[in-house]
Design a protein around this motif. Structure first.
Motif, PDB file in Angstrom:
ATOM      1  N   LEU A   1       0.826  -1.210   0.000  1.00  0.00           N
ATOM      2  CA  LEU A   1       0.000   0.000   0.000  1.00  0.00           C
ATOM      3  C   LEU A   1       0.857   1.255   0.000  1.00  0.00           C
ATOM      4  O   LEU A   1       0.518   2.247  -0.652  1.00  0.00           O
ATOM      5  CB  LEU A   1      -0.946  -0.009   1.204  1.00  0.00           C
ATOM      6  CG  LEU A   1      -2.053  -1.062   1.173  1.00  0.00           C
ATOM      7  CD1 LEU A   1      -2.834  -1.066   2.475  1.00  0.00           C
ATOM      8  CD2 LEU A   1      -2.979  -0.840  -0.016  1.00  0.00           C
ATOM      9  N   LEU A   2       1.964   1.211   0.704  1.00  0.00           N
ATOM     10  CA  LEU A   2       2.883   2.358   0.693  1.00  0.00           C
ATOM     11  C   LEU A   2       3.453   2.569  -0.703  1.00  0.00           C
ATOM     12  O   LEU A   2       3.542   3.705  -1.188  1.00  0.00           O
ATOM     13  CB  LEU A   2       4.006   2.135   1.712  1.00  0.00           C
ATOM     14  CG  LEU A   2       4.909   3.304   2.013  1.00  0.00           C
ATOM     15  CD1 LEU A   2       4.112   4.505   2.501  1.00  0.00           C
ATOM     16  CD2 LEU A   2       5.948   2.929   3.045  1.00  0.00           C
ATOM     17  N   SER A   3       3.799   1.475  -1.378  1.00  0.00           N
ATOM     18  CA  SER A   3       4.290   1.579  -2.763  1.00  0.00           C
ATOM     19  C   SER A   3       3.208   2.116  -3.692  1.00  0.00           C
ATOM     20  O   SER A   3       3.481   2.948  -4.565  1.00  0.00           O
ATOM     21  CB  SER A   3       4.750   0.209  -3.268  1.00  0.00           C
ATOM     22  OG  SER A   3       5.840  -0.255  -2.523  1.00  0.00           O
ATOM     23  N   LEU A   4       1.966   1.657  -3.503  1.00  0.00           N
ATOM     24  CA  LEU A   4       0.859   2.153  -4.322  1.00  0.00           C
ATOM     25  C   LEU A   4       0.660   3.651  -4.116  1.00  0.00           C
ATOM     26  O   LEU A   4       0.423   4.393  -5.072  1.00  0.00           O
ATOM     27  CB  LEU A   4      -0.438   1.409  -3.986  1.00  0.00           C
ATOM     28  CG  LEU A   4      -0.539  -0.050  -4.436  1.00  0.00           C
ATOM     29  CD1 LEU A   4      -1.824  -0.674  -3.922  1.00  0.00           C
ATOM     30  CD2 LEU A   4      -0.460  -0.162  -5.945  1.00  0.00           C
ATOM     31  N   PHE A   5       0.759   4.096  -2.858  1.00  0.00           N
ATOM     32  CA  PHE A   5       0.594   5.522  -2.571  1.00  0.00           C
ATOM     33  C   PHE A   5       1.671   6.339  -3.289  1.00  0.00           C
ATOM     34  O   PHE A   5       1.382   7.358  -3.922  1.00  0.00           O
ATOM     35  CB  PHE A   5       0.657   5.778  -1.062  1.00  0.00           C
ATOM     36  CG  PHE A   5       0.514   7.220  -0.704  1.00  0.00           C
ATOM     37  CD1 PHE A   5      -0.737   7.784  -0.529  1.00  0.00           C
ATOM     38  CD2 PHE A   5       1.624   8.029  -0.549  1.00  0.00           C
ATOM     39  CE1 PHE A   5      -0.882   9.122  -0.211  1.00  0.00           C
ATOM     40  CE2 PHE A   5       1.504   9.369  -0.225  1.00  0.00           C
ATOM     41  CZ  PHE A   5       0.241   9.913  -0.063  1.00  0.00           C
TER      42      PHE A   5
ATOM     43  N   SER B   1       4.041  15.162  -3.800  1.00  0.00           N
ATOM     44  CA  SER B   1       3.769  16.127  -2.743  1.00  0.00           C
ATOM     45  C   SER B   1       3.607  15.462  -1.377  1.00  0.00           C
ATOM     46  O   SER B   1       3.544  16.140  -0.360  1.00  0.00           O
ATOM     47  CB  SER B   1       2.491  16.907  -3.072  1.00  0.00           C
ATOM     48  OG  SER B   1       1.379  16.016  -3.121  1.00  0.00           O
ATOM     49  N   GLY B   2       3.520  14.136  -1.343  1.00  0.00           N
ATOM     50  CA  GLY B   2       3.296  13.432  -0.082  1.00  0.00           C
ATOM     51  C   GLY B   2       1.825  13.298   0.258  1.00  0.00           C
ATOM     52  O   GLY B   2       1.475  12.749   1.297  1.00  0.00           O
ATOM     53  N   THR B   3       0.961  13.820  -0.627  1.00  0.00           N
ATOM     54  CA  THR B   3      -0.491  13.685  -0.448  1.00  0.00           C
ATOM     55  C   THR B   3      -1.124  13.340  -1.790  1.00  0.00           C
ATOM     56  O   THR B   3      -0.548  13.619  -2.844  1.00  0.00           O
ATOM     57  CB  THR B   3      -1.131  14.992   0.088  1.00  0.00           C
ATOM     58  OG1 THR B   3      -0.887  16.043  -0.842  1.00  0.00           O
ATOM     59  CG2 THR B   3      -0.587  15.352   1.460  1.00  0.00           C
TER      60      THR B   3
ATOM     61  N   THR C   1      -0.240   9.911   3.575  1.00  0.00           N
ATOM     62  CA  THR C   1       0.230   8.524   3.483  1.00  0.00           C
ATOM     63  C   THR C   1      -0.465   7.635   4.495  1.00  0.00           C
ATOM     64  O   THR C   1      -0.970   6.561   4.150  1.00  0.00           O
ATOM     65  CB  THR C   1       1.755   8.463   3.709  1.00  0.00           C
ATOM     66  OG1 THR C   1       2.393   9.396   2.861  1.00  0.00           O
ATOM     67  CG2 THR C   1       2.298   7.087   3.438  1.00  0.00           C
ATOM     68  N   ASN C   2      -0.477   8.062   5.763  1.00  0.00           N
ATOM     69  CA  ASN C   2      -1.072   7.207   6.794  1.00  0.00           C
ATOM     70  C   ASN C   2      -2.577   7.034   6.588  1.00  0.00           C
ATOM     71  O   ASN C   2      -3.121   5.966   6.855  1.00  0.00           O
ATOM     72  CB  ASN C   2      -0.779   7.751   8.189  1.00  0.00           C
ATOM     73  CG  ASN C   2      -1.373   9.123   8.421  1.00  0.00           C
ATOM     74  OD1 ASN C   2      -1.497   9.923   7.494  1.00  0.00           O
ATOM     75  ND2 ASN C   2      -1.737   9.406   9.655  1.00  0.00           N
TER      76      ASN C   2
END
Length: 200
Positions: free
Chosen positions: A76-80, A88-90, A136-137
């Motif tokens: 999921l982190l990779s998908l994000f 931009s981190g969002t 991210t979270n």
């Protein structure tokens, strides 16, 4: 007898005196040894082995589930990061909607029991702080909570609607309390004037 089944004494050494008395006693003692050694002790050993295997199986299930969750979080982190095209981190609504149009991503989400057909609703559910973008979270934890049959999108949508309704009800109640306070303050001078007029 205990020594004969635990290996302290050879059982035949104990059976010999019985056989000298009568052959039937020797036969009964031999049957006792066979029953205890081959029957009872093997059953007890099997119970202990089975219990040890159950403990090991439970540990393996826990390890497997922990690994599955870790792998899912990493994916999921990779998908994000892949969906965040402007780095931009969002994620904006458009970034998420465009990303979910990818057949590979849709198939991955479907494999985890998540229906991504309604990307707009999914965005609203993942945007937990209602900032208009997904951090991210929020993405990782939100998708993790929504994945699986027990956490389907419709149920989460319903809970989200209930939360929004509850917030509106609280705001309406606060506004009504303020209006009642204002009305009471406004009515106080009129009531005082009526009292003074009637007393004159």
């Amino acid at each position: 007898m205990l020594m004969s089944i635990t290996g302290g004494v050879d059982w035949y050494d104990i059976a010999e005196p019985f056989m000298e008395i009568h052959w039937a006693y020797g036969l009964i003692f031999s049957a006792y040894i066979i029953f205890v050694v081959l029957g009872v002790l093997n059953v007890l050993s099997a119970i202990f082995v089975e219990h040890a295997l159950q403990i090991r199986d439970a540990d393996l299930v826990i390890q497997k589930e922990t690994k599955r969750v870790d792998d899912l979080m990493r994916d999921l982190l990779s998908l994000f990061e892949e969906a965040d095209t402007d780095h931009s981190g969002t994620l904006t609504r458009d970034e998420l909607i465009n990303y979910l149009r990818n057949d590979r991503v849709s198939a991955y989400m479907a494999g985890h029991g998540l229906d991504v057909q309604d990307a707009g609703t999914l965005f609203e559910l993942l945007d937990m702080d209602h900032s208009g973008s997904i951090k991210t979270n929020e993405f990782v934890l939100g998708i993790f909570r929504l994945s699986g049959q027990a956490r389907c999108l419709d149920v989460m949508r319903m809970f989200s609607c209930f939360d929004a309704l509850q917030d509106h009800v609280v705001r309406i109640r606060e506004a009504l309390d303020r209006l009642q306070g204002t009305a009471a303050l406004a009515a106080a001078p009129a009531a005082a004037a009526a009292v003074s007029t009637s007393s004159s």
